[in-house]
Design an enzyme around this catalytic site. Sequence first.
Site, short mmCIF file in Angstrom:
data_model
loop_
_atom_site.label_atom_id
_atom_site.label_comp_id
_atom_site.label_asym_id
_atom_site.label_seq_id
_atom_site.Cartn_x
_atom_site.Cartn_y
_atom_site.Cartn_z
N LYS A 1 2.02 12.24 -5.02
CA LYS A 1 3.01 11.17 -4.88
C LYS A 1 3.40 10.68 -6.28
CE LYS A 1 3.20 6.82 -2.20
NZ LYS A 1 2.42 6.00 -1.23
N SER A 52 4.51 5.24 2.96
CA SER A 52 5.40 5.56 1.85
C SER A 52 5.12 6.91 1.21
CB SER A 52 5.32 4.47 0.78
OG SER A 52 4.02 4.41 0.23
N SER A 77 -0.01 3.99 4.24
CA SER A 77 0.93 4.95 3.65
C SER A 77 0.41 6.37 3.51
CB SER A 77 1.42 4.45 2.29
OG SER A 77 2.33 3.39 2.47
#
Lengths: 466, 90
Positions: A79, A155, A179
């Site tokens: 990420k 996310s 997330s």
Amino acid sequence: MDTAWAHASEIAAAVSDGRTSASAVVRAALARIAADDPVLNAFTAALEDRALAKARAIDAARLEGRALGPLVGVPFAVKNLFDIAGLPTLAGSKINRDRAAAQHDATLVARLEAHGAVLVGALNMGEYAYDFTGENVHYGPSRNPHDVARMTGGSSGGSGGAVAGGLVPLALGSDTNGSIRVPASLCGIFGLKPTYGRLSRARTFSFVASLDHVGPLTRSTRDLALAYDAMQGYDAEDPVCAQRPAEPVGPLLDRGSEGLRIAIAGGYFRTGAFPEAQTALARVAAALRVKDEIEIPEAKRARAAAYVITAAEGGALHLGRLRTRARDFDPAVRDRLIAGAMIPAAHVAKAQKFRRWYREQVLALFAKVDAVLAPATPCTAPSIGQQTFVLDGVELPVRANLGIYTQPISFIGLPVVAVPVPLAPLPIGVQIIAAPWREDVALRIAYALEKLGVVRANKPSVKGGK
Amino acid sequence: MQMTRQAKSSKGKVKTSRAKSMRGKASRKIPQRDALDDLVDAAARALDLQLEPAWKGAVKANLKVTLALANLFVDFPLPDDAEPAPVFTA
């Protein structure tokens, strides 16, 4: 071998015994990213030169007979809130493009590479991690490999899409309120949110310091354990990281669920779910022969308190940027952060006191059970752009409510494995929740379910969009 | 375009159509300012945040949701000596 769908453990074994080379595996991963990412939009950067250089070094080391790590030759991606030396750490934002390039890799990137894995890229995410959808106004939405018109969840949306889409077998994400677990659920893969303080967050871009966790997403329980074991250990550079020795879980997986006391979360966790979430939970519970329900007390208040702390800490973190660059935020994130900056301090202080009380109540439950089962998300992947859904008769924003079942758990830092139940047409996850520092319990149960065939990361049969 | 999905309600009713019709009526009226509008304006000034008029409705809506959630626990009985979750170590 089909490295597009091979597990990390299989790739490492093949590289280790010379059936393939790290260079071949990494070249294949880079080719998949080039071919499929224009549709999936999981990556914001591919690191071709770096990855190929690392792979060549691994292949040379093997020829020289040097020791190879348990993740040797495994391509992975992170990420884009993890520092990668030479790149600005975007955290899904436009604003952070102006940051200086990171000088060093995040601790977890370095630890995975020290065990032989090869970083191939940075992944898309919801702006500043304030998101459950995987949508991003600056970089476009991450797309669900099972149906590219649908959300990945967020996310850590790119992390979910990259692993479920076969681009890499391993990705790292972060989980403040869900997330990792939300995209694992919507993309039909495995995700581990470890105990708060277990894995180092050093050199990652924070969101809510008192709730932020980091962890792996994979297509098997064995791979979760491999990555998790490689990343464990104290790190003085993260003040939250616990001074505990590594407690490897890989050797424990074969113990399965035998002897473990498991219950289904009742009350709050039994409301609001779509039928598919209930079906998935029922399948997992039936496979484990679990019938008992246990009430996690005041979970609704816990979710509310997590929401308030998140808004307030997020607003505080970004206040300076909201003053000077408000127009450069995703509007959906900006307006939530501004509101968060306006919350009375009394509410935040009470939320943190409630958090300790709630923790004590929930920890007491673990005298009776070893693990608790709960839905990971209330539904399968919504369509990209879908603004609302209806839970128990109330229309609610998708962005803020996909994590209603994950928030009360991360609020007190419990370890959770999200396991994928391969329903048709779309998969959905179930949370296996354990007591603090007992990741082994959740992973053993996940492994047992995988061996029973109840949970599985299915290869997407429909990609669409082309 | 806004799309919705509906889970089966435990009460067998869905409130969306009523909510939508109420929103439709409200949109034909001049919105009344309330205490939350004043809070948003005052807090923005105090925090030196330059809110564009178009943003205020969403900021207010978010603040309203957050305060409503806070109301679930602010009156939850805890002793005065209850410790907060984060513990600072010197």
